[in-house]
Motif scaffolding. Structure first.
Motif, PDB file in Angstrom:
ATOM      1  N   LYS A  74       0.775  -1.380   0.175  1.00  0.00           N
ATOM      2  CA  LYS A  74       0.219  -0.032   0.006  1.00  0.00           C
ATOM      3  C   LYS A  74       0.740   1.188  -0.015  1.00  0.00           C
ATOM      4  O   LYS A  74       0.588   2.123  -0.641  1.00  0.00           O
ATOM      5  CB  LYS A  74      -0.966  -0.058   1.268  1.00  0.00           C
ATOM      6  N   ARG A  75       1.955   1.269   1.000  1.00  0.00           N
ATOM      7  CA  ARG A  75       2.482   2.151   0.897  1.00  0.00           C
ATOM      8  C   ARG A  75       3.387   2.662  -0.281  1.00  0.00           C
ATOM      9  O   ARG A  75       3.752   3.750  -0.945  1.00  0.00           O
ATOM     10  CB  ARG A  75       3.814   2.354   2.117  1.00  0.00           C
ATOM     11  N   ALA A  76       3.805   1.327  -1.022  1.00  0.00           N
ATOM     12  CA  ALA A  76       4.900   1.649  -2.187  1.00  0.00           C
ATOM     13  C   ALA A  76       3.926   2.254  -3.170  1.00  0.00           C
ATOM     14  O   ALA A  76       4.269   2.984  -4.177  1.00  0.00           O
ATOM     15  CB  ALA A  76       5.361   0.393  -2.661  1.00  0.00           C
ATOM     16  N   SER A  77       2.718   2.034  -3.453  1.00  0.00           N
ATOM     17  CA  SER A  77       1.602   2.164  -4.506  1.00  0.00           C
ATOM     18  C   SER A  77       1.461   3.594  -4.069  1.00  0.00           C
ATOM     19  O   SER A  77       1.395   4.538  -5.018  1.00  0.00           O
ATOM     20  CB  SER A  77       0.405   1.381  -4.305  1.00  0.00           C
ATOM     21  N   GLN A  78       1.428   4.183  -2.826  1.00  0.00           N
ATOM     22  CA  GLN A  78       1.027   5.590  -2.785  1.00  0.00           C
ATOM     23  C   GLN A  78       2.242   6.211  -3.002  1.00  0.00           C
ATOM     24  O   GLN A  78       2.105   7.481  -3.660  1.00  0.00           O
ATOM     25  CB  GLN A  78       0.779   5.804  -1.145  1.00  0.00           C
ATOM     26  N   ILE A  79       3.360   5.900  -2.780  1.00  0.00           N
ATOM     27  CA  ILE A  79       4.514   6.677  -2.969  1.00  0.00           C
ATOM     28  C   ILE A  79       4.856   6.903  -4.749  1.00  0.00           C
ATOM     29  O   ILE A  79       5.049   7.991  -5.095  1.00  0.00           O
ATOM     30  CB  ILE A  79       5.689   6.067  -2.406  1.00  0.00           C
ATOM     31  N   LEU A  80       4.368   5.724  -5.307  1.00  0.00           N
ATOM     32  CA  LEU A  80       4.966   5.944  -6.865  1.00  0.00           C
ATOM     33  C   LEU A  80       3.842   6.641  -7.387  1.00  0.00           C
ATOM     34  O   LEU A  80       3.984   7.202  -8.391  1.00  0.00           O
ATOM     35  CB  LEU A  80       4.630   4.193  -7.164  1.00  0.00           C
ATOM     36  N   SER A  81       2.499   6.905  -6.682  1.00  0.00           N
ATOM     37  CA  SER A  81       1.703   7.795  -7.294  1.00  0.00           C
ATOM     38  C   SER A  81       2.097   9.123  -7.384  1.00  0.00           C
ATOM     39  O   SER A  81       1.550  10.029  -8.161  1.00  0.00           O
ATOM     40  CB  SER A  81       0.168   7.635  -6.630  1.00  0.00           C
ATOM     41  N   GLN A  82       3.030   9.346  -6.226  1.00  0.00           N
ATOM     42  CA  GLN A  82       3.392  10.855  -6.223  1.00  0.00           C
ATOM     43  C   GLN A  82       4.576  11.163  -6.974  1.00  0.00           C
ATOM     44  O   GLN A  82       4.945  12.188  -7.110  1.00  0.00           O
ATOM     45  CB  GLN A  82       3.647  11.095  -4.821  1.00  0.00           C
ATOM     46  N   ILE A  83       5.444  10.251  -7.449  1.00  0.00           N
ATOM     47  CA  ILE A  83       6.566  10.317  -8.327  1.00  0.00           C
ATOM     48  C   ILE A  83       6.338  10.610  -9.963  1.00  0.00           C
ATOM     49  O   ILE A  83       5.641   9.666 -10.262  1.00  0.00           O
ATOM     50  CB  ILE A  83       7.530   9.234  -8.187  1.00  0.00           C
ATOM     51  N   PRO A  84       6.712  11.705 -10.547  1.00  0.00           N
ATOM     52  CA  PRO A  84       6.443  11.850 -11.772  1.00  0.00           C
ATOM     53  C   PRO A  84       7.053  10.481 -12.787  1.00  0.00           C
ATOM     54  O   PRO A  84       8.130  10.402 -12.574  1.00  0.00           O
ATOM     55  CB  PRO A  84       7.075  13.141 -12.349  1.00  0.00           C
ATOM     56  N   GLY A  85       6.100  10.000 -13.476  1.00  0.00           N
ATOM     57  CA  GLY A  85       6.352   8.640 -14.170  1.00  0.00           C
ATOM     58  C   GLY A  85       6.481   7.404 -13.505  1.00  0.00           C
ATOM     59  O   GLY A  85       6.867   6.558 -14.035  1.00  0.00           O
ATOM     60  N   LYS A  86       6.247   7.678 -12.153  1.00  0.00           N
ATOM     61  CA  LYS A  86       6.322   6.527 -11.298  1.00  0.00           C
ATOM     62  C   LYS A  86       7.775   5.857 -11.305  1.00  0.00           C
ATOM     63  O   LYS A  86       7.765   4.606 -11.256  1.00  0.00           O
ATOM     64  CB  LYS A  86       5.104   5.457 -11.420  1.00  0.00           C
TER      65      LYS A  86
END
Length: 483
Positions: free
Chosen positions: A96-108
């Motif tokens: 869950k946390r990794a998915s949240q963080i990736l959604s915040q990174i441009p281009g994941k």
């Protein structure tokens, strides 16, 4: 034949002036001995080098926190999130946390540059963590993510130091990052001496005395560095003392540079960490009343992720015009590394009660901190049992800074060898036992005193062997040089 274009005499003299003892002469010798052991295991009277010179927990066997590493792995290889077997290998909280963080990174993509201050969502998370810690609001725009705390310190020195007439008040003993960065940026270190007799106390009278002495020499003191918990001294400041320091900085118009990277490392029940921002806000001082920079790092605490090079600084009390210049300095470096940014956000927002992995995370964290406290007590007791050695209580951080009284003959032998007495002792200790410590002269010490810094980081099962080696060496050393 053409002359060499670069020589020791033609490089920047500020580089020659800069010293960094925790990776200095003794460590260079240790690396040579390690190579000797690799090529010939019987070449020395020990079978391994024990690096007690630097706060590098994982190099001495500390295991990383599982939740942090799971999140990092998933962020670095997001294709795993789509695999069915991932849920059996990683905790639901990590996914869950990794998915949240990736959604915040441009281009994941963790391989892409970020905003110069850091990924906005991660700055938001860190600000929320600071607010939860202190009970006072934190603005994400005040957060600058950096490759560990060290680049943030350099950035502040670049900003504040205009010439050798600009001074920075630093504790003595101090972490040599400060003396090195002040030298590199062309300023003047203004020392204030911690009181060893009171457990490395910080006296306001000493700050006033050193400030006036600097002014009398034409030095414009710009800032005060405070390391809490202390490095190399291990003390934890009382809240009342911190209040005095805040008042001092406000009255004298100094920037307060608060090195708070050991905030999780407090080992005694009668002491507690309070951030300087919390103390200042509790006193009723707002942003316009005091200029404050707080440094944090993922290298220390219970996390010990030194190689990930993550950290941040929170800047408050600077004018918009100056903040623009700080942002420009950050932009010159493009951005800090993304793994370090992610870790900084995880450190300030770890699993909470009710999360699926909270119990396992808490067990790992508490085991590390409990063990560090035990190791600190064992080493402290052992050092105080040695002839001519006295060691203050290790209240926090990762180090002990014992004082050693060497026999006159040992001091004379050091002089004959053209080396400082504490370096002479540390070198002899290394050659006899393989234990690496840092001479106190690398941190600064009161005139007429000798010390060395030793980490508490070797794993618990290794501490008895280290104590045994150190004790045998010290007894033989004192016997050899006893007057």
């Amino acid at each position: 034949m053409a002359s060499t274009p670069v020589t020791r005499h033609s490089i920047n003299p500020k580089v020659l002036e800069c010293e960094y003892a925790v990776r200095g002469e003794i460590v260079i010798l240790a690396q040579k001995l390690q190579e000797d052991l690799k090529n010939n295991p019987k070449s020395h009277p020990f079978d391994e080098i024990l690096y007690c010179n630097i706060g590098n927990p994982q190099s001495l066997g500390q295991k990383p926190i599982t939740f942090f590493r799971e999140v990092l792995a998933l962020c670095d290889h997001p294709a795993l999130l789509d695999k069915s077997e991932t849920r059996s290998l990683f905790s639901a909280d990590s996914i869950k946390r990794a998915s949240q963080i990736l959604s915040q990174i441009p281009g994941k993509a963790t391989g892409a540059y970020s905003h110069s201050q850091g990924i906005k969502g991660l700055c938001d998370t860190i600000a929320a963590g600071i607010e939860a810690r202190d009970g006072f609001p934190a603005d994400p725009n005040d957060i600058f993510l950096t490759d560990g705390a060290s680049p943030a310190v350099h950035m502040m020195m670049q900003l504040l130091i205009r010439s050798e007439k600009d001074g920075i008040l630093c504790p003595i003993p101090q972490y040599p990052l400060y003396s090195a960065s002040i030298a590199l940026h062309g300023g003047t270190l203004v020392p204030y001496y911690l009181d060893e007799a009171t457990g490395w106390g910080l006296e306001i009278s000493e700050l006033k005395k050193q400030l006036e002495t600097a002014k009398s020499k034409g030095i414009c003191v710009r800032a005060l560095v405070v390391i809490n918990p202390g490095n190399p001294t291990g003390q934890v400041l009382a809240e009342s003392n911190q209040q005095q320091i805040v008042d001092f900085c406000k009255k004298e118009g100094l920037v307060l540079l608060a090195d708070e990277v050991y905030q999780e490392n407090v080992y005694v029940p009668d002491k507690k960490f309070y951030s300087f921002k919390k103390v200042a806000r509790s006193m009723g001082y707002g942003e316009k009343d005091i200029t404050l920079v707080s440094f944090q790092s993922v290298s220390k605490g219970y996390y010990g992720e030194c190689g990930k090079r993550g950290g941040y600084m929170e800047i408050t009390g600077f004018s918009p015009e100056v903040r623009e210049q700080i942002y420009k300095l950050a932009s010159v470096n493009l951005c800090s590394n993304i793994s370090g940014q992610i870790l900084a956000s995880l450190v300030m927002s770890p699993p909470k009660s009710g999360d699926q992995c909270y119990e396992s995370y808490s067990a790992e964290k508490n085991a590390i901190l409990t063990s560090l406290a035990k190791r600190a007590q064992q080493l402290e007791h052992a050092l105080n049992s040695l002839e001519g050695v006295s060691c203050n209580r290790a209240e926090g951080a990762m180090y002990l800074f014992p004082r050693i009284e060497l026999p006159k003959k040992a001091v004379e032998a050091a002089e004959a060898a053209k080396t400082a007495p504490d370096t002479f002792y540390a070198r002899r200790l290394l050659n006899a036992t393989g234990i690496v410590v840092v001479p106190g002269s690398g941190f600064g010490q009161a005139a007429g005193t000798l010390h060395f810094r030793c980490t508490i980081l070797p794993q618990e099962d290794r501490i008895p062997a280290i104590i045994s080696r150190l004790t045998q060496f010290h007894e033989a050393f004192m016997k050899e040089f006893r007057d």
